[in-house]
Write a protein that holds these residues in place. Structure first.
Motif, mmCIF file in Angstrom:
data_model
loop_
_atom_site.group_PDB
_atom_site.id
_atom_site.type_symbol
_atom_site.label_atom_id
_atom_site.label_comp_id
_atom_site.label_asym_id
_atom_site.label_seq_id
_atom_site.Cartn_x
_atom_site.Cartn_y
_atom_site.Cartn_z
ATOM 1 N N PRO A 100 0.819 -1.207 0.000
ATOM 2 C CA PRO A 100 0.000 0.000 0.000
ATOM 3 C C PRO A 100 0.857 1.263 0.000
ATOM 4 C CG PRO A 100 -0.004 -1.023 2.161
ATOM 5 C CD PRO A 100 0.672 -1.979 1.238
ATOM 6 N N HIS A 101 0.417 2.226 -0.758
ATOM 7 C CA HIS A 101 1.052 3.551 -0.853
ATOM 8 C C HIS A 101 2.372 3.512 -1.606
ATOM 9 C CE1 HIS A 101 -2.053 4.600 1.925
ATOM 10 N NE2 HIS A 101 -1.549 3.823 2.865
ATOM 11 N N LEU A 102 2.945 2.335 -1.776
ATOM 12 C CA LEU A 102 4.208 2.252 -2.507
ATOM 13 C C LEU A 102 3.946 1.735 -3.923
ATOM 14 C CD1 LEU A 102 7.342 2.587 -2.109
ATOM 15 C CD2 LEU A 102 7.422 0.134 -1.668
ATOM 16 N N THR A 103 3.173 0.663 -4.040
ATOM 17 C CA THR A 103 2.923 0.096 -5.374
ATOM 18 C C THR A 103 1.455 0.194 -5.790
ATOM 19 O OG1 THR A 103 2.473 -2.190 -4.645
ATOM 20 C CG2 THR A 103 4.768 -1.584 -4.951
ATOM 21 N N ASN A 431 14.923 -6.747 -11.230
ATOM 22 C CA ASN A 431 13.496 -6.438 -11.287
ATOM 23 C C ASN A 431 13.308 -4.977 -10.869
ATOM 24 O OD1 ASN A 431 10.763 -6.751 -11.549
ATOM 25 N ND2 ASN A 431 10.566 -8.357 -10.003
ATOM 26 N N PRO A 432 12.991 -4.101 -11.836
ATOM 27 C CA PRO A 432 12.941 -2.671 -11.510
ATOM 28 C C PRO A 432 11.763 -2.317 -10.612
ATOM 29 C CG PRO A 432 12.225 -3.050 -13.771
ATOM 30 C CD PRO A 432 12.687 -4.378 -13.245
ATOM 31 N N GLY A 433 11.989 -1.337 -9.739
ATOM 32 C CA GLY A 433 10.906 -0.865 -8.881
ATOM 33 C C GLY A 433 11.381 -0.578 -7.467
ATOM 34 N N ASP A 434 10.448 -0.169 -6.640
ATOM 35 C CA ASP A 434 10.725 0.047 -5.220
ATOM 36 C C ASP A 434 10.227 -1.178 -4.476
ATOM 37 O OD1 ASP A 434 11.821 2.482 -5.662
ATOM 38 O OD2 ASP A 434 10.132 3.660 -4.921
ATOM 39 N N TRP A 435 11.139 -1.833 -3.803
ATOM 40 C CA TRP A 435 10.824 -3.123 -3.181
ATOM 41 C C TRP A 435 10.984 -3.048 -1.678
ATOM 42 C CZ3 TRP A 435 8.516 -6.162 -6.533
ATOM 43 C CH2 TRP A 435 8.821 -6.047 -7.890
ATOM 44 N N MET A 436 10.046 -3.662 -0.975
ATOM 45 C CA MET A 436 10.131 -3.708 0.482
ATOM 46 C C MET A 436 11.238 -4.664 0.903
ATOM 47 S SD MET A 436 7.691 -1.822 1.487
ATOM 48 C CE MET A 436 7.956 -2.232 3.189
ATOM 49 N N PHE A 437 11.854 -4.282 1.987
ATOM 50 C CA PHE A 437 12.913 -5.086 2.572
ATOM 51 C C PHE A 437 12.661 -4.999 4.070
ATOM 52 C CE2 PHE A 437 17.624 -5.375 3.606
ATOM 53 C CZ PHE A 437 17.714 -6.703 3.284
ATOM 54 N N HIS A 438 12.180 -6.092 4.660
ATOM 55 C CA HIS A 438 11.702 -5.950 6.040
ATOM 56 C C HIS A 438 11.756 -7.260 6.805
ATOM 57 C CE1 HIS A 438 7.808 -8.012 5.294
ATOM 58 N NE2 HIS A 438 7.857 -7.460 4.094
ATOM 59 N N CYS A 439 11.601 -7.121 8.110
ATOM 60 C CA CYS A 439 11.490 -8.297 8.960
ATOM 61 C C CYS A 439 10.078 -8.841 8.807
ATOM 62 C CB CYS A 439 11.743 -7.932 10.412
ATOM 63 S SG CYS A 439 11.544 -9.366 11.495
ATOM 64 N N HIS A 440 9.951 -10.172 8.730
ATOM 65 C CA HIS A 440 8.628 -10.775 8.569
ATOM 66 C C HIS A 440 7.995 -11.187 9.891
ATOM 67 C CE1 HIS A 440 5.366 -12.257 6.091
ATOM 68 N NE2 HIS A 440 6.037 -11.890 5.007
ATOM 69 N N ILE A 441 8.626 -10.825 11.006
ATOM 70 C CA ILE A 441 7.872 -10.859 12.256
ATOM 71 C C ILE A 441 7.036 -9.589 12.180
ATOM 72 C CG2 ILE A 441 8.028 -10.594 14.776
ATOM 73 C CD1 ILE A 441 10.388 -12.555 14.655
ATOM 74 N N LEU A 442 5.730 -9.773 12.012
ATOM 75 C CA LEU A 442 4.907 -8.655 11.544
ATOM 76 C C LEU A 442 4.874 -7.503 12.531
ATOM 77 C CD1 LEU A 442 2.137 -10.832 9.915
ATOM 78 C CD2 LEU A 442 4.104 -9.742 8.821
ATOM 79 N N ALA A 451 12.223 -1.233 5.301
ATOM 80 C CA ALA A 451 12.906 -0.261 4.468
ATOM 81 C C ALA A 451 12.537 -0.536 3.024
ATOM 82 C CB ALA A 451 14.421 -0.386 4.666
ATOM 83 N N VAL A 452 12.981 0.359 2.150
ATOM 84 C CA VAL A 452 12.723 0.203 0.720
ATOM 85 C C VAL A 452 14.062 0.136 0.001
ATOM 86 C CG1 VAL A 452 11.806 1.348 -1.335
ATOM 87 C CG2 VAL A 452 10.507 1.398 0.804
ATOM 88 N N VAL A 453 14.141 -0.800 -0.945
ATOM 89 C CA VAL A 453 15.314 -0.906 -1.807
ATOM 90 C C VAL A 453 14.846 -0.563 -3.228
ATOM 91 C CG1 VAL A 453 16.922 -2.547 -2.857
ATOM 92 C CG2 VAL A 453 16.476 -2.635 -0.393
ATOM 93 N N ARG A 454 15.546 0.350 -3.874
ATOM 94 C CA ARG A 454 15.130 0.757 -5.220
ATOM 95 C C ARG A 454 16.019 0.109 -6.269
ATOM 96 N NH1 ARG A 454 13.987 6.859 -5.822
ATOM 97 N NH2 ARG A 454 12.047 6.064 -4.915
#
Ligand code: C2O
Ligand code: CU
Length: 456
Positions: A100-103, A431-442, A451-454
């Motif tokens: 949400p809000h990113l893609t 794979n072009p785009g802004d991708w989430m990079f995060h811990c999956h313990i929600l 964080a976001v990796v571009r």
């Protein structure tokens, strides 16, 4: 009431079936409706639990496709909250990533719709779940399996999914609504008191002697890590996060949140036998997840052939000699360098020193990667807690843990990093785009560890 006690009580109820869920018929119009539902989680002797589900039950419908096919699913949101759907682990176009809000804008509550459509380049075991308000939405039951079959799958007698999840229930089997409590978010996340396999407390799982089963394990829990032991059996590990590994005997299958493992389980027990599946990840908290219960029938076969390796997925090999290296430090949490609560209320975790609120993307990407280039990321867990770190849109190779090279080649989209440990991963940023990079313990994800990796 502790979980063991709850399981004992539940055992008094009707045996919880573990029938494989019906897959959608190929080619059918697919609509995935997220809505409140009721379900017996702990046996019919206990009340039904009000939860949130895709397609009316937890886990949601098992989506099965063939490698190379195109997925097209319209999501209808009949929840009282906005949502999105993320197809975890799939290398899809950024606009279909469900962030949400990113893609994409959120799918509005009370009737919003969104169509997800993309090709499925890789075979393997994946899953889908919301990416908005995830601690509550996943915690209430929104998730399902996405299985992409190889063009020529290995021969097995049955191909099954176990969606593992846990719940925090009260005595009336109601989900407690203490989502994002300070205790959970700043420690190990929301770990439930009731573990279910395919949406029911497991009692027995019926097998036949001599069967060869492909068992696809998916950890759909918010925070619980599993360490599974199949007593009396020696399952082969054939894939991690959907991607093939050289088949090897797995004594204990450790799965952090969001991670998957494909096993070949040869049912070598005697007709009529019972063998326990034990989860002993947390010290002194081992429990029986369920029993493998052998039918009395004659064995289907006495000898098993070798387990052939799965065909590799078309993932580009990172060029390690030319890869650019980056170090990323995950910090914070209880007993660690928690962000000042005066400045960052409710944020307990950091990536490279910065806490990011859930889906606040005003922060610059932590990395801007050049499309087609290889990267090695040195992931440093500078906390006293486990973190399953997930990168969207890509698959990476796990090169090393704590400086020790990983034997064989191991691919994944989520890497579990032990407290005060490191992991090195490598991938081609293709794979072009802004991708989430995060811990999956929600609860960690929602309180700073994202964080976001571009890739541009
Ligand atoms: Cu399965 Cu960003 O998540
Ligand atoms: Cu974490």
């Amino acid at each position: 009431m502790n979980r063991r006690r709850f399981l004992q009580i539940a055992a008094g109820g009707a045996a919880a079936g573990l029938a494989p869920r019906l897959a959608f018929a190929q080619g059918a119009v697919r609509t995935l409706r997220a809505a409140p539902a009721e379900q017996f989680l702990v046996g019919a002797a206990n009340p039904e639990t009000s939860l949130w589900a895709y397609g009316g039950s937890v886990p949601g419908p098992e989506l099965r496709f063939k490698q190379g096919e195109r997925l097209r699913i319209e999501v209808e949101n009949a929840l009282p909250v906005d949502t999105t759907v993320h197809f975890h682990g799939i290398r899809l176009p950024n606009a279909m990533d469900g962030v949400p809000h990113l893609t994409q804008p959120p799918i509005a509550k009370d009737g919003g719709r969104f169509v997800y459509e993309f090709d499925l380049p890789d075979a393997g075991t994946y899953w889908y779940h919301p990416h908005l308000g995830s601690p509550e939405q996943v915690g209430r039951g929104l998730y399902g399996a996405l299985v992409i079959e190889e063009r020529e799958p290995p021969a097995v007698d049955r191909d099954l999914v176990w969606v593992l999840s846990d719940w925090r229930l009260d005595r009336a089997a109601r989900i407690t609504d203490d989502f994002m409590s300070f205790m959970d978010a700043s420690h190990a996340g929301r770990i439930g008191n009731t573990v279910t396999v395919n949406g029911a407390v497991g009692e027995t799982f019926a097998v036949r002697a001599g069967e060869r089963i492909r068992l696809r394990l998916i950890n759909a829990s918010n925070a619980r890590i599993y360490g599974l032991n199949f007593e009396g059996h020696e399952p082969w590990l054939i894939a991690l996060d959907g991607h093939p590994v050289a088949p090897r005997k797995a004594e204990r299958v450790v799965l952090g949140p969001a991670m998957r493992a494909d096993l070949i389980l040869d049912c070598t027990g005697e007709p009529g036998a019972r063998h326990r599946v034990i989860d002993d990840f947390y010290q002194r908290r081992a429990y029986r997840m369920l029993d493998l219960h052998y039918a009395k029938e004659e064995p289907l076969r006495k000898a098993y052939g070798a387990v052939p390796p799965l065909p590799p997925n078309p993932v580009a090999q990172p060029d390690l000699s030319r890869a650019e290296r980056h170090r990323i430090v995950f910090g914070g949490g209880m007993m660690g360098a928690m962000p000042s609560q005066r400045q960052h209320r409710g944020l307990f975790w950091t990536v490279n020193g910065k806490p990011v609120p859930e889906h606040d993307h005003r922060h610059a990407p932590i990395l801007a990667l050049a499309r087609g280039k290889s990267y090695v990321l040195d992931l440093v867990n500078d906390t006293s807690w486990h973190h399953p770190i997930h990168l969207h849109g890509h698959v990476f190779r796990v090169l090393a843990r704590n400086g020790k090279a990983v034997q064989g080649s191991e691919w994944g989209d989520t890497v579990l990093i032990d407290p005060d440990s490191r992991a090195e991963i490598a991938f081609v940023a293709d794979n072009p785009g802004d991708w989430m990079f995060h811990c999956h313990i929600l609860e960690h994800q929602a309180s700073g560890m994202m964080a976001v990796v571009r890739v541009a």
